[in-house]
Design an enzyme around this catalytic site. Structure first.
Site, PDB file in Angstrom:
ATOM      1  N   LYS A  36       0.837  -1.210   0.000  1.00 43.01           N
ATOM      2  CA  LYS A  36       0.000   0.000   0.000  1.00 43.01           C
ATOM      3  C   LYS A  36       0.871   1.259   0.000  1.00 43.01           C
ATOM      4  CE  LYS A  36      -0.272  -0.333   5.039  1.00 43.01           C
ATOM      5  NZ  LYS A  36      -1.052  -0.900   6.147  1.00 43.01           N
ATOM      6  N   ARG A 134     -11.021  -0.600  14.553  1.00 42.63           N
ATOM      7  CA  ARG A 134     -10.915   0.022  13.231  1.00 42.63           C
ATOM      8  C   ARG A 134     -11.852  -0.766  12.335  1.00 42.63           C
ATOM      9  NH1 ARG A 134      -5.015   0.645  10.517  1.00 42.63           N
ATOM     10  NH2 ARG A 134      -5.520  -1.410   9.700  1.00 42.63           N
ATOM     11  N   TYR A 263      14.938  31.392   7.168  1.00 41.73           N
ATOM     12  CA  TYR A 263      13.715  32.083   7.590  1.00 41.73           C
ATOM     13  C   TYR A 263      13.617  32.094   9.112  1.00 41.73           C
ATOM     14  CZ  TYR A 263      11.885  31.509   2.823  1.00 41.73           C
ATOM     15  OH  TYR A 263      11.677  31.551   1.478  1.00 41.73           O
ATOM     16  N   MET A 310      10.919  25.189   2.161  1.00 43.61           N
ATOM     17  CA  MET A 310      10.242  24.164   1.352  1.00 43.61           C
ATOM     18  C   MET A 310      11.232  23.430   0.471  1.00 43.61           C
ATOM     19  SD  MET A 310       6.764  25.984   0.048  1.00 43.61           S
ATOM     20  CE  MET A 310       5.879  24.612  -0.641  1.00 43.61           C
TER      21      MET A 310
END
Ligand SMILES: *Cc1c(COP(=O)(O)O)cnc(C)c1O
Length: 380
Positions: A36, A134, A263, A310
Site C-alpha cells: 500500500k 478500526r 527564515y 520548502m
C-alpha cells in the site's frame, strides 16, 4: 539527466531482505506482501515484483485504485484489498480477481448480487476486530457473520484475520489479549466445522515477536524494506534498509560572525562558518526543523543550521575537509561509517519511520539500483 535530489531504492537489498525473511520464517507460514501507499514510497510495482519472485503468495493494498495499478503492471498474484468496500467498487473487484473483506451481512448481500451479475465467484476474507476498533466485526459478534459467509454459495470464505493495535513494543499484554479474542473466534469456527485456507493476524511486529500468532500467513509491509517496526523488536541478521535519499550541494557560503541563516533567523554564526545549501526541503517530505538533525557529507555528520525551507536545507560543513559544490549529501541512509535511519529522521519530526519512508514527495526522482539488472534505471 542531472538530479538535484533523489530517492534511491536498492532492489538487490530488497531481494536479500526477502531471502532472509523466508529463511527465518517457520515452514508452514505463508507470506503476504503489503505494498500500500506506493510500497511505503519504494514503488508498489517494484516491491510487488520482488515479493512475488521471492515466493509470497499474496499482495495487499488499501484501495481498489492501488490494486488496479498492480494488475495493469501485469501482476497476477492474488491481491487482498484492506478496509471496507463501497457497493460501487465490488464489480470492479470481481472483474480483476481482487479479494475483498466482508465484515457484515449487508456487504455480503452486495457481494452476492455482484457475483450473480458478473458470474465469477468472489473470494473474501472476514476481519475480526479484536481491539484495534478500526475495521472488522467485533470478536463477540464475529461467528454469526463468518457462519453466514461460509454458507453462502456465491463466495469462497478464504480467510479470517485480525490486526494488532501494538505488536512491536516490549509490553505484549494487549497483543496477547487480542490473540485470545481471535483464538476464541477460531475455536468457535472449529466447533462448527468452518475451515478457511488463511487465518492471519501478524504484521511485521507480530511476525518478529509473536510466533504464537503466526497462524497460516503473515502480512509484511515494513520489514522487507529493511526497516524495523520499532526499536525494541527482534532483529533478523542481515536485514538492511532498501531506501536512501540523497541530494547534491547546490551552493556553499562563508558566514561572518553574527550572520544569520534561514527564515526566522533561528541560527546566528558565533564564528566563521562554512555552510552548504542542500536542495531538499519540507516540500520533499524532509521534516521542517530548526537547528535540529544532520546530513552526511564525505562520510561525516553535518548539522542542520537554521530553519529549513520548502526547497532548501542549510548544513554546517566547516569541520569537513574538501567539500565542493555538487558533492553528494546523504539525507537518509549510509555514507561510509555513518548512517541516518528513518527512525532518527522520524524523531526529528515527532512521527514514526513509516511516515518518513512513505512521505518523500513526488518531486524527488526515484532511482532503482539493481546489481543484477542491465543498468541503473531512473524513473522520475
Ligand atoms: C499496513 C498493514 C500491515 C503491514 O504492517 P507492517 O507493520 O508494515 O508490517 C499488515 N496488516 C494490515 C491490516 C495493514 O493495514
Amino acid at each position: 539527466m542531472f538530479l538535484p535530489a533523489w530517492v534511491e531504492v536498492d532492489l538487490e537489498v530488497l531481494r536479500g531482505n526477502f531471502r532472509r525473511i523466508f529463511q527465518d520464517k517457520p515452514r508452514g507460514v505463508a507470506v503476504l506482501s503489503v505494498v500500500k501507499d506506493r510500497g511505503y514510497g519504494h514503488g508498489a510495482i517494484a516491491v510487488a515484483r520482488e515479493a512475488v519472485r521471492a515466493g509470497v503468495c499474496y499482495l495487499a493494498v488499501a484501495t481498489v485504485g492501488e490494486a488496479l495499478e498492480l494488475r495493469d503492471a501485469g501482476l497476477e498474484a492474488p491481491i487482498l484489498v484492506f478496509g471496507e468496500r463501497n457497493e460501487q467498487e465490488i464489480d470492479t473487484c470481481l472483474r480483476h480477481r481482487l479479494t475483498v473483506f466482508v465484515n457484515d451481512l449487508r456487504t455480503l448481500g452486495e457481494v452476492r448480487k455482484a457475483v450473480r451479475r458478473i458470474g465469477t465467484r468472489a473470494k473474501v476474507h472476514v476481519e475480526v476486530d479484536t481491539g484495534l476498533s478500526r475495521y472488522g466485526v467485533r470478536w463477540t459478534d464475529a461467528l454469526e457473520v463468518i457462519r453466514e459467509v461460509a454458507s453462502c454459495p456465491e463466495v469462497e470464505l478464504e480467510g479470517v484475520m485480525s490486526h494488532f493495535a501494538q505488536s512491536d513494543e516490549l509490553d505484549k499484554s494487549f497483543a496477547l489479549e487480542q490473540l485470545r479474542r481471535f483464538q476464541s473466534v477460531l475455536d468457535a469456527m472449529g466447533r462448527e466445522g468452518i475451515r478457511v485456507r488463511y487465518r492471519h493476524m501478524c504484521n511485521s511486529g507480530g511476525f518478529l515477536d509473536l510466533p504464537q500468532a503466526h497462524f497460516d500467513l503473515v502480512r509484511l509491509g515494513i520489514l522487507p524494506l529493511g526497516v524495523y517496526p520499532s526499536q525494541v523488536c527482534r532483529r533478523i541478521e542481515g536485514i538492511r534498509p532498501v531506501m536512501s535519499v540523497r541530494a547534491r550541494i547546490a551552493a556553499l557560503r562563508d558566514l561572518e560572525p553574527g550572520d544569520v541563516v534561514g527564515y526566522g533567523m533561528h541560527y546566528r554564526a558565533a564564528s566563521h562558518r562554512r555552510i552548504a545549501i542542500v536542495p531538499i526541503g519540507y516540500a520533499d517530505g524532509f521534516p521542517r526543523v530548526r537547528n535540529r538533525g544532520h546530513m552526511l557529507v564525505r562520510g561525516k555528520k553535518a548539522p542542520i543550521v537554521g530553519g529549513n525551507a520548502m526547497d532548501a536545507t542549510m548544513i554546517d560543513v566547516t569541520e569537513i575537509e574538501g567539500v565542493s559544490r555538487w558533492d553528494v549529501v546523504t539525507i537518509l541512509g549510509r555514507d561510509g561509517e555513518e548512517e541516518i535511519t528513518a527512525h532518527e529522521i522520524a524523531s526529528w519530526r515527532g512521527t514514526v519511520s513509516y511516515d518518513i519512508l512513505a512521505g518523500w514527495g513526488p518531486r524527488l526522482a526515484r532511482v532503482y539500483l539493481d546489481a543484477q539488472g542491465p543498468d541503473t534505471q531512473v524513473l522520475c
